[in-house]
Design a protein around this motif. Structure first.
Motif, PDB file in Angstrom:
ATOM      1  N   GLU A   1      40.704 -26.199   0.048  1.00 28.91           N
ATOM      2  CA  GLU A   1      40.466 -26.452  -1.369  1.00 28.91           C
ATOM      3  C   GLU A   1      39.750 -27.790  -1.565  1.00 28.91           C
ATOM      4  O   GLU A   1      38.816 -27.903  -2.370  1.00 28.91           O
ATOM      5  CB  GLU A   1      41.789 -26.429  -2.139  1.00 28.91           C
ATOM      6  N   ALA A   2      40.163 -28.805  -0.827  1.00 23.54           N
ATOM      7  CA  ALA A   2      39.503 -30.109  -0.896  1.00 23.54           C
ATOM      8  C   ALA A   2      38.071 -30.000  -0.392  1.00 23.54           C
ATOM      9  O   ALA A   2      37.151 -30.596  -0.962  1.00 23.54           O
ATOM     10  CB  ALA A   2      40.286 -31.145  -0.091  1.00 23.54           C
ATOM     11  N   GLN A   3      37.862 -29.225   0.666  1.00 23.89           N
ATOM     12  CA  GLN A   3      36.513 -29.041   1.200  1.00 23.89           C
ATOM     13  C   GLN A   3      35.584 -28.408   0.175  1.00 23.89           C
ATOM     14  O   GLN A   3      34.412 -28.775   0.069  1.00 23.89           O
ATOM     15  CB  GLN A   3      36.545 -28.198   2.474  1.00 23.89           C
ATOM     16  N   LEU A   4      36.100 -27.467  -0.600  1.00 25.17           N
ATOM     17  CA  LEU A   4      35.297 -26.836  -1.645  1.00 25.17           C
ATOM     18  C   LEU A   4      34.824 -27.883  -2.660  1.00 25.17           C
ATOM     19  O   LEU A   4      33.641 -27.924  -3.021  1.00 25.17           O
ATOM     20  CB  LEU A   4      36.101 -25.738  -2.344  1.00 25.17           C
ATOM     21  N   HIS A   5      35.723 -28.758  -3.100  1.00 28.39           N
ATOM     22  CA  HIS A   5      35.344 -29.814  -4.049  1.00 28.39           C
ATOM     23  C   HIS A   5      34.321 -30.764  -3.434  1.00 28.39           C
ATOM     24  O   HIS A   5      33.368 -31.175  -4.108  1.00 28.39           O
ATOM     25  CB  HIS A   5      36.576 -30.598  -4.499  1.00 28.39           C
ATOM     26  N   MET A   6      34.510 -31.114  -2.168  1.00 25.30           N
ATOM     27  CA  MET A   6      33.573 -32.029  -1.512  1.00 25.30           C
ATOM     28  C   MET A   6      32.191 -31.393  -1.389  1.00 25.30           C
ATOM     29  O   MET A   6      31.171 -32.073  -1.556  1.00 25.30           O
ATOM     30  CB  MET A   6      34.120 -32.458  -0.154  1.00 25.30           C
TER      31      MET A   6
ATOM     32  N   THR B   1      43.608 -31.062  -7.220  1.00 26.34           N
ATOM     33  CA  THR B   1      43.814 -30.899  -5.778  1.00 26.34           C
ATOM     34  C   THR B   1      44.241 -32.180  -5.072  1.00 26.34           C
ATOM     35  O   THR B   1      45.302 -32.225  -4.456  1.00 26.34           O
ATOM     36  CB  THR B   1      42.518 -30.369  -5.116  1.00 26.34           C
ATOM     37  N   MET B   2      43.409 -33.200  -5.137  1.00 31.54           N
ATOM     38  CA  MET B   2      43.603 -34.376  -4.286  1.00 31.54           C
ATOM     39  C   MET B   2      44.947 -35.062  -4.507  1.00 31.54           C
ATOM     40  O   MET B   2      45.641 -35.396  -3.548  1.00 31.54           O
ATOM     41  CB  MET B   2      42.477 -35.388  -4.489  1.00 31.54           C
TER      42      MET B   2
ATOM     43  N   TYR C   1      36.900 -45.036  -5.107  1.00 31.41           N
ATOM     44  CA  TYR C   1      37.812 -45.916  -4.384  1.00 31.41           C
ATOM     45  C   TYR C   1      39.162 -45.218  -4.396  1.00 31.41           C
ATOM     46  O   TYR C   1      39.770 -45.060  -5.455  1.00 31.41           O
ATOM     47  CB  TYR C   1      37.901 -47.282  -5.077  1.00 31.41           C
ATOM     48  N   ALA C   2      39.590 -44.743  -3.227  1.00 29.05           N
ATOM     49  CA  ALA C   2      40.850 -44.002  -3.154  1.00 29.05           C
ATOM     50  C   ALA C   2      41.703 -44.545  -2.019  1.00 29.05           C
ATOM     51  O   ALA C   2      41.182 -45.099  -1.051  1.00 29.05           O
ATOM     52  CB  ALA C   2      40.577 -42.513  -2.931  1.00 29.05           C
ATOM     53  N   GLN C   3      43.015 -44.356  -2.156  1.00 27.61           N
ATOM     54  CA  GLN C   3      43.918 -44.797  -1.098  1.00 27.61           C
ATOM     55  C   GLN C   3      44.867 -43.682  -0.701  1.00 27.61           C
ATOM     56  O   GLN C   3      45.317 -42.900  -1.551  1.00 27.61           O
ATOM     57  CB  GLN C   3      44.703 -46.037  -1.527  1.00 27.61           C
ATOM     58  N   TRP C   4      45.145 -43.651   0.595  1.00 26.84           N
ATOM     59  CA  TRP C   4      46.061 -42.692   1.212  1.00 26.84           C
ATOM     60  C   TRP C   4      47.075 -43.472   2.018  1.00 26.84           C
ATOM     61  O   TRP C   4      46.773 -44.537   2.554  1.00 26.84           O
ATOM     62  CB  TRP C   4      45.275 -41.734   2.121  1.00 26.84           C
ATOM     63  N   GLU C   5      48.283 -42.951   2.125  1.00 27.63           N
ATOM     64  CA  GLU C   5      49.350 -43.642   2.872  1.00 27.63           C
ATOM     65  C   GLU C   5      48.929 -43.957   4.307  1.00 27.63           C
ATOM     66  O   GLU C   5      49.222 -45.038   4.816  1.00 27.63           O
ATOM     67  CB  GLU C   5      50.632 -42.802   2.888  1.00 27.63           C
ATOM     68  N   THR C   6      48.241 -43.024   4.962  1.00 21.73           N
ATOM     69  CA  THR C   6      47.792 -43.222   6.348  1.00 21.73           C
ATOM     70  C   THR C   6      46.439 -42.543   6.542  1.00 21.73           C
ATOM     71  O   THR C   6      46.036 -41.693   5.742  1.00 21.73           O
ATOM     72  CB  THR C   6      48.767 -42.603   7.368  1.00 21.73           C
ATOM     73  N   GLU C   7      45.761 -42.894   7.616  1.00 17.85           N
ATOM     74  CA  GLU C   7      44.517 -42.208   7.959  1.00 17.85           C
ATOM     75  C   GLU C   7      44.779 -40.730   8.247  1.00 17.85           C
ATOM     76  O   GLU C   7      43.948 -39.878   7.934  1.00 17.85           O
ATOM     77  CB  GLU C   7      43.853 -42.870   9.172  1.00 17.85           C
ATOM     78  N   GLU C   8      45.933 -40.424   8.827  1.00 16.76           N
ATOM     79  CA  GLU C   8      46.275 -39.026   9.108  1.00 16.76           C
ATOM     80  C   GLU C   8      46.344 -38.210   7.820  1.00 16.76           C
ATOM     81  O   GLU C   8      45.889 -37.064   7.779  1.00 16.76           O
ATOM     82  CB  GLU C   8      47.598 -38.941   9.883  1.00 16.76           C
ATOM     83  N   HIS C   9      46.906 -38.791   6.760  1.00 15.90           N
ATOM     84  CA  HIS C   9      46.935 -38.108   5.468  1.00 15.90           C
ATOM     85  C   HIS C   9      45.523 -37.863   4.945  1.00 15.90           C
ATOM     86  O   HIS C   9      45.223 -36.786   4.423  1.00 15.90           O
ATOM     87  CB  HIS C   9      47.727 -38.922   4.428  1.00 15.90           C
ATOM     88  N   TYR C  10      44.665 -38.851   5.086  1.00 12.32           N
ATOM     89  CA  TYR C  10      43.278 -38.699   4.643  1.00 12.32           C
ATOM     90  C   TYR C  10      42.601 -37.555   5.394  1.00 12.32           C
ATOM     91  O   TYR C  10      41.969 -36.688   4.795  1.00 12.32           O
ATOM     92  CB  TYR C  10      42.509 -40.010   4.828  1.00 12.32           C
ATOM     93  N   TRP C  11      42.733 -37.546   6.724  1.00 13.58           N
ATOM     94  CA  TRP C  11      42.060 -36.513   7.521  1.00 13.58           C
ATOM     95  C   TRP C  11      42.659 -35.132   7.265  1.00 13.58           C
ATOM     96  O   TRP C  11      41.942 -34.124   7.287  1.00 13.58           O
ATOM     97  CB  TRP C  11      42.087 -36.870   9.009  1.00 13.58           C
ATOM     98  N   ALA C  12      43.951 -35.066   6.984  1.00 11.40           N
ATOM     99  CA  ALA C  12      44.563 -33.774   6.632  1.00 11.40           C
ATOM    100  C   ALA C  12      43.984 -33.255   5.320  1.00 11.40           C
ATOM    101  O   ALA C  12      43.711 -32.053   5.177  1.00 11.40           O
ATOM    102  CB  ALA C  12      46.079 -33.908   6.536  1.00 11.40           C
TER     103      ALA C  12
ATOM    104  N   LEU D   1      34.543 -34.977  -9.847  1.00  7.76           N
ATOM    105  CA  LEU D   1      35.459 -35.745  -9.005  1.00  7.76           C
ATOM    106  C   LEU D   1      36.817 -35.945  -9.689  1.00  7.76           C
ATOM    107  O   LEU D   1      37.862 -35.829  -9.040  1.00  7.76           O
ATOM    108  CB  LEU D   1      34.837 -37.097  -8.643  1.00  7.76           C
ATOM    109  N   ALA D   2      36.795 -36.224 -10.980  1.00  8.79           N
ATOM    110  CA  ALA D   2      38.057 -36.405 -11.714  1.00  8.79           C
ATOM    111  C   ALA D   2      38.837 -35.097 -11.756  1.00  8.79           C
ATOM    112  O   ALA D   2      40.064 -35.084 -11.552  1.00  8.79           O
ATOM    113  CB  ALA D   2      37.769 -36.913 -13.122  1.00  8.79           C
ATOM    114  N   ARG D   3      38.149 -33.998 -11.993  1.00 10.01           N
ATOM    115  CA  ARG D   3      38.815 -32.687 -12.035  1.00 10.01           C
ATOM    116  C   ARG D   3      39.388 -32.341 -10.653  1.00 10.01           C
ATOM    117  O   ARG D   3      40.527 -31.878 -10.541  1.00 10.01           O
ATOM    118  CB  ARG D   3      37.818 -31.624 -12.504  1.00 10.01           C
ATOM    119  N   ALA D   4      38.627 -32.589  -9.599  1.00  7.55           N
ATOM    120  CA  ALA D   4      39.106 -32.322  -8.240  1.00  7.55           C
ATOM    121  C   ALA D   4      40.334 -33.164  -7.913  1.00  7.55           C
ATOM    122  O   ALA D   4      41.276 -32.695  -7.271  1.00  7.55           O
ATOM    123  CB  ALA D   4      37.991 -32.600  -7.231  1.00  7.55           C
ATOM    124  N   THR D   5      40.336 -34.404  -8.382  1.00  7.82           N
ATOM    125  CA  THR D   5      41.485 -35.282  -8.138  1.00  7.82           C
ATOM    126  C   THR D   5      42.713 -34.759  -8.862  1.00  7.82           C
ATOM    127  O   THR D   5      43.807 -34.696  -8.276  1.00  7.82           O
ATOM    128  CB  THR D   5      41.162 -36.722  -8.571  1.00  7.82           C
TER     129      THR D   5
END
Length: 111
Positions: free
Chosen positions: A82-87, A41-42, A65-76, A34-38
């Motif tokens: 690349e994020a999907q691969l880490h997940m 990529t993240m 525990y993570a924060q994104w500016e908006t829900e749209e940013h999170y869903w993007a 998770l740290a490497r992915a962050t």
């Protein structure tokens, strides 16, 4: 330099709390992934604010525990290949993954 999360209830951000259940012998492997992915990529995704990882003392949970500016940013980010691969890699280590979005209602700190 250490950067810590500043939980602020005065601004509307999308807060992700993701609970991973993991075999104790794999807890460190998961948090390292998770740290490497962050780092790779993240944190380079639009709208990323912060990510923090908490390890349960019994070794059976990792909390992201993570924060994104908006829900749209999170869903993007979730739609990013690349994020999907880490997940997918994290889900292969964990026995259960419970991501949820929250809004910070209030914060309390010692003066």
């Amino acid at each position: 330099m250490t950067i810590t999360a500043n939980i602020d209830s005065s601004r509307p951000v999308a807060t992700l709390i993701n609970v991973f259940t993991v075999a104790p012998e794999r807890q460190q492997e998961l948090v390292a992934l998770l740290a490497r992915a962050t780092e790779t990529t993240m944190k380079h995704q639009p709208g990323f604010i912060c990510a923090n990882f908490h390890l349960s003392q019994d070794g059976e949970r990792v909390i992201n525990y993570a924060q994104w500016e908006t829900e749209e940013h999170y869903w993007a980010m979730r739609a990013n290949p690349e994020a999907q691969l880490h997940m997918t890699e994290a889900a292969a280590i964990a026995t259960d993954v419970q991501p949820r979005l929250f809004h910070v209602q209030s914060t309390h700190a010692r003066p």
